[in-house]
Write a protein that holds these residues in place. Structure first.
Motif: not given
Length: 426
Positions: A100, A103, A143, A283
């Motif tokens: 986490e 990414k 992201k 994710e």
């Protein structure tokens, strides 16, 4: 056992509420906790990010087991530091928490081990990122690479929006150092679901699915939030789909992490997109979702403390985990203005009336006591959670409880669970 839960949100209230019911729990602490958590645990004034302060407290109080709620202390190595002084903890090591924390690390791992995900590129320079976008067809997702409190993902419908997202993250520094690198990937259509598995390094046990509602307003419009509500289980993840997710996504990821020298322990939270019966990874998160944790804890029948300990101790295969057959649904009540600017310290009344409704538990996310009264202390403030035989029944009970609460300075979405309710009608 003496147990410490780290965190102060709705996720941590749900964990404390569930752990407090365990016959193995003699004393429960929460750091820092909130006004709702204070009903089931002793709150101590140590911030979740204060890794050294938490280790010091755990040693001095002879804590037997620590449950880490949020991602930041995991990424900063809290579990490693606790284990170095002989204290067992639920959650991944610093190295494993990169799933986490970065990414780019996560996407590179998926690509290396052929785990289904979207096409992507990683960039540390805005012009190179924009060049990559120019070559892409259709929508893109931009992201921030690092932790951005669930807000570092921007869905872009055209190239101009994608360029603006690059500028927002990399030039305006909207998420600080989390945006030093950006991840750009193709937009994946389909139905998004959250899937959870408990992991002890080698064995993974499915906890099942939930569906979050990220957009702030009804009909999934408006800016993204940390989550405005959720329900579990989701109709799209039936028994066959769960087996497919475990075999093609979760288990290969656990094996990949072990092969990379970072065996994974804790809860693995996969954000998935399912289209035409095929799941792909959007994710990974290395902790329970918030508000998904609230509905998972409401549905869990067995002793949650035993299950979490089994993850830490590497004997998950012997754990007995059972679930209620009913549906759980949580409606998040947020402060007016959220996810933008909002006021803190506004008075909340009638919580006891909401909690008195059968099948309801009101979890506190951003509250504190002021003059012995509960006031707001965050953007997302309450998670009104209900159990029902169907999604519609759980939804009706949850909104009955929402309407019992007196908080003129708050709001909620009135359509949590709408996709599943429409499926039930059909």
């Amino acid at each position: 056992m003496k147990v410490l839960v780290v965190g102060s949100g709705g996720r941590e209230h749900a964990l404390c509420w569930a752990i407090a019911k365990s016959p193995k729990c003699d004393k429960l602490y929460a750091a820092p906790g909130n006004a709702g958590i204070a009903d089931v645990a002793e709150c101590v004034k140590i911030k979740a990010e204060d890794v050294d302060g938490l280790v010091k407290f755990a040693k001095s109080e002879k804590i037997d087991f620590v449950v880490v709620g949020p991602e930041a202390p995991l990424v900063n190595g809290l579990v490693d530091k606790l284990e170095s002084v002989g204290i067992k903890a639920f959650g991944p090591s610093k190295k494993a928490a990169q799933l986490e924390g970065s990414k780019a690390f996560m996407k590179d791992l998926l690509a290396k081990y052929n785990i289904p995900t979207a096409e992507y590129g990683v960039f540390d320079e805005p012009d190179a990122a924009k060049e990559y976008i120019m070559k892409m067809e259709g929508g893109v997702v931009v992201k921030a690479d690092g932790l951005a409190a669930g807000k570092g993902v921007i869905v872009c419908h055209n190239k101009n929006e994608a360029f603006a997202a690059i500028d927002h993250i990399m030039i305006e520094r909207a998420f600080g150092a989390a945006g030093d690198e950006v991840l750009i990937e193709e937009f994946m259509p389909g139905e998004e679901v959250s899937f959870f598995a408990l992991v002890d390094g080698t064995t993974a046990v499915a906890m099942g699915s939930a569906q979050d509602h990220k957009a702030v307003h009804e009909g999934d419009v408006g800016p993204n939030t940390g989550g405005m509500g959720a329900y579990s289980p989701t109709p799209v993840v039936d028994t066959a789909m769960q087996k497919k997710i475990m075999a093609e996504i979760i288990q290969p990821t656990i094996e990949a992490m072990a092969a990379e020298g970072a065996p994974y322990k804790g809860v693995l939270f996969a954000g998935l997109m399912i289209k035409d019966g095929e799941p792909k990874v959007l994710e990974y998160n290395v902790r329970f979702g918030d508000p998904e944790c609230q509905v998972l804890m409401a549905r869990m029948n067995s002793d949650v403390l035993e299950a979490l300990r089994a993850c830490a101790e590497g004997n998950l295969k012997d754990a007995k985990i059972t679930w209620k057959k009913s549906t759980a649904l949580v409606v998040v009540m947020a402060a007016d203005g959220y996810p933008g600017k909002y006021a803190k310290g506004t008075l909340i009344n009638n919580l006891s009336a909401a909690n008195a409704i059968k099948g309801v538990e009101v979890f506190h996310a951003g509250t504190k006591f002021k003059d012995k009264k509960v006031v707001s202390n965050g953007g997302r403030v309450l998670g009104v959670t209900a159990i029902g035989k169907t999604v519609k029944e759980a939804q009706d009970i949850a909104y009955q409880a929402v309407d019992a609460i007196e908080w003129p300075d708050g709001f909620c979405r009135r359509d949590i669970g709408w996709r599943a309710v429409e499926r039930e009608k059909a």
